[in-house]
Design a protein around this motif. Sequence first.
Motif, PDB file in Angstrom:
ATOM      1  N   TRP A   1       0.808  -1.363  -0.074  1.00 55.87           N
ATOM      2  CA  TRP A   1      -0.090  -0.038  -0.146  1.00 55.87           C
ATOM      3  C   TRP A   1       0.801   1.360   0.119  1.00 55.87           C
ATOM      4  N   LYS A   2       1.626   1.247   1.148  1.00 57.15           N
ATOM      5  CA  LYS A   2       2.449   2.381   1.298  1.00 57.15           C
ATOM      6  C   LYS A   2       3.601   3.213  -0.386  1.00 57.15           C
ATOM      7  N   THR A   3       3.854   1.542  -1.124  1.00 56.44           N
ATOM      8  CA  THR A   3       4.971   1.714  -2.440  1.00 56.44           C
ATOM      9  C   THR A   3       3.473   2.314  -3.544  1.00 56.44           C
ATOM     10  N   GLN A   4       2.856   1.932  -3.345  1.00 63.43           N
ATOM     11  CA  GLN A   4       1.490   1.597  -4.646  1.00 63.43           C
ATOM     12  C   GLN A   4       0.827   3.977  -4.247  1.00 63.43           C
ATOM     13  N   PHE A   5       0.914   4.037  -3.159  1.00 68.22           N
ATOM     14  CA  PHE A   5       0.419   5.693  -2.889  1.00 68.22           C
ATOM     15  C   PHE A   5       1.658   6.239  -2.939  1.00 68.22           C
ATOM     16  N   LEU A   6       2.659   6.268  -3.180  1.00 70.97           N
ATOM     17  CA  LEU A   6       3.847   6.547  -3.159  1.00 70.97           C
ATOM     18  C   LEU A   6       4.127   7.131  -4.508  1.00 70.97           C
ATOM     19  N   ASN A   7       3.939   6.043  -5.506  1.00 69.18           N
ATOM     20  CA  ASN A   7       4.361   6.072  -7.234  1.00 69.18           C
ATOM     21  C   ASN A   7       2.800   7.120  -7.265  1.00 69.18           C
ATOM     22  N   LYS A   8       1.948   7.411  -6.640  1.00 68.70           N
ATOM     23  CA  LYS A   8       1.306   8.168  -7.005  1.00 68.70           C
ATOM     24  C   LYS A   8       1.507   9.937  -7.458  1.00 68.70           C
ATOM     25  N   ALA A   9       1.005  10.735  -8.669  1.00 68.30           N
ATOM     26  CA  ALA A   9       1.465  11.551  -8.534  1.00 68.30           C
ATOM     27  C   ALA A   9       1.248  12.226  -7.247  1.00 68.30           C
ATOM     28  N   LEU A  10       1.429  13.265  -7.114  1.00 69.42           N
ATOM     29  CA  LEU A  10       1.952  15.047  -5.205  1.00 69.42           C
ATOM     30  C   LEU A  10       0.186  15.020  -5.357  1.00 69.42           C
ATOM     31  N   SER A  11      -0.446  15.453  -6.501  1.00 65.69           N
ATOM     32  CA  SER A  11      -1.710  15.920  -6.515  1.00 65.69           C
ATOM     33  C   SER A  11      -2.536  14.771  -5.701  1.00 65.69           C
ATOM     34  N   ASP A  12      -2.376  13.678  -6.434  1.00 64.16           N
ATOM     35  CA  ASP A  12      -3.315  12.418  -6.195  1.00 64.16           C
ATOM     36  C   ASP A  12      -2.996  12.164  -4.802  1.00 64.16           C
ATOM     37  N   ARG A  13      -1.783  12.389  -4.465  1.00 64.89           N
ATOM     38  CA  ARG A  13      -1.458  12.083  -2.605  1.00 64.89           C
ATOM     39  C   ARG A  13      -2.334  13.009  -2.006  1.00 64.89           C
ATOM     40  N   ILE A  14      -1.989  14.357  -2.454  1.00 67.59           N
ATOM     41  CA  ILE A  14      -3.282  14.979  -1.595  1.00 67.59           C
ATOM     42  C   ILE A  14      -4.040  15.439  -1.342  1.00 67.59           C
ATOM     43  N   ASN A  15      -4.601  15.229  -2.852  1.00 68.59           N
ATOM     44  CA  ASN A  15      -6.311  15.369  -2.655  1.00 68.59           C
ATOM     45  C   ASN A  15      -6.823  14.001  -1.769  1.00 68.59           C
ATOM     46  N   TYR A  16      -5.924  12.331  -1.913  1.00 66.48           N
ATOM     47  CA  TYR A  16      -6.382  11.761  -1.208  1.00 66.48           C
ATOM     48  C   TYR A  16      -6.524  11.982   0.581  1.00 66.48           C
ATOM     49  N   ILE A  17      -5.453  12.655   1.366  1.00 63.47           N
ATOM     50  CA  ILE A  17      -5.436  13.337   2.559  1.00 63.47           C
ATOM     51  C   ILE A  17      -6.426  14.083   2.588  1.00 63.47           C
ATOM     52  N   GLU A  18      -6.827  14.591   1.439  1.00 56.67           N
ATOM     53  CA  GLU A  18      -7.647  16.461   2.385  1.00 56.67           C
ATOM     54  C   GLU A  18      -8.884  15.313   2.296  1.00 56.67           C
ATOM     55  N   SER A  19      -9.461  14.149   1.242  1.00 61.11           N
ATOM     56  CA  SER A  19     -10.184  13.225   1.685  1.00 61.11           C
ATOM     57  C   SER A  19     -10.597  12.986   2.852  1.00 61.11           C
ATOM     58  N   ILE A  20      -8.853  12.531   3.674  1.00 58.34           N
ATOM     59  CA  ILE A  20      -9.872  11.933   4.724  1.00 58.34           C
ATOM     60  C   ILE A  20      -9.789  12.922   6.085  1.00 58.34           C
ATOM     61  N   ARG A  21      -9.339  13.880   5.897  1.00 60.03           N
ATOM     62  CA  ARG A  21      -9.080  15.097   6.635  1.00 60.03           C
ATOM     63  C   ARG A  21     -10.590  15.992   6.388  1.00 60.03           C
ATOM     64  N   ALA A  22     -11.068  15.841   5.712  1.00 62.37           N
ATOM     65  CA  ALA A  22     -12.347  16.742   5.678  1.00 62.37           C
ATOM     66  C   ALA A  22     -13.730  15.499   6.469  1.00 62.37           C
ATOM     67  N   LYS A  23     -13.341  14.382   6.119  1.00 61.32           N
ATOM     68  CA  LYS A  23     -13.946  12.862   6.498  1.00 61.32           C
ATOM     69  C   LYS A  23     -14.007  13.050   8.380  1.00 61.32           C
ATOM     70  N   SER A  24     -12.486  13.524   8.311  1.00 58.26           N
ATOM     71  CA  SER A  24     -12.508  13.526  10.240  1.00 58.26           C
ATOM     72  C   SER A  24     -13.252  14.549  10.762  1.00 58.26           C
ATOM     73  N   GLU A  25     -13.150  15.420   9.689  1.00 55.18           N
ATOM     74  CA  GLU A  25     -14.032  16.709  10.471  1.00 55.18           C
ATOM     75  C   GLU A  25     -15.369  16.753  10.201  1.00 55.18           C
ATOM     76  N   GLN A  26     -15.704  15.794   9.272  1.00 56.22           N
ATOM     77  CA  GLN A  26     -17.382  16.004   9.112  1.00 56.22           C
ATOM     78  C   GLN A  26     -17.631  15.431  10.001  1.00 56.22           C
ATOM     79  N   GLU A  27     -16.812  13.914  10.537  1.00 51.85           N
ATOM     80  CA  GLU A  27     -17.171  13.323  11.964  1.00 51.85           C
ATOM     81  C   GLU A  27     -17.396  13.346  13.058  1.00 51.85           C
ATOM     82  N   LYS A  28     -16.239  14.338  13.692  1.00 51.54           N
ATOM     83  CA  LYS A  28     -16.214  15.314  14.068  1.00 51.54           C
ATOM     84  C   LYS A  28     -17.582  16.254  14.623  1.00 51.54           C
TER      85      LYS A  28
END
Length: 104
Positions: A1-28
Motif C-alpha cells: 500500500w505504501k509503495t502504491q501510494f508513493l508512486n501516485k502523483a503528488l496531486s493525487d496524494r494531496i487530494n487523498y489526504i485532504e479527503s481523509i481530513r475532510a471526512k474526519s472533520e465531518q465526523e467530529k
Amino acid sequence: WKTQFLNKALSDRINYIESIRAKSEQEKSVKSMEIMDVNESAVQQLFKQYHYPPILIHGHTHRPMKHLHIIDENRCERWVLGDWYDQGSYLRLDANGLHEHNLL
C-alpha cells in the motif's frame, strides 16, 4: 500500500489526504465534546500517579484551553494546545506564569 501510494502523483496524494481530513472533520462535527476530550478519570489517575504535578501540558484534544482540576485537595492545571491547522498555539513561561499564544 505504501509503495502504491508513493508512486501516485503528488496531486493525487494531496487530494487523498485532504479527503481523509475532510471526512474526519465531518465526523467530529456530529460527536459530542465529551468524547472528543480526554477521559476525566484517566486524567485524575495520571495526576495522582505522578504526585499531583501543578501543570500538565499536552497536545490538542479538540478542546484547547486551561482546565483546572482539584484532586485530593491539590490544584492541578491541564493545558491543552490547539491543533496546528486551525488554532496553532504555544505556551510561554515567564516570571508571571504560563501564557498561551495563538499562531494564527
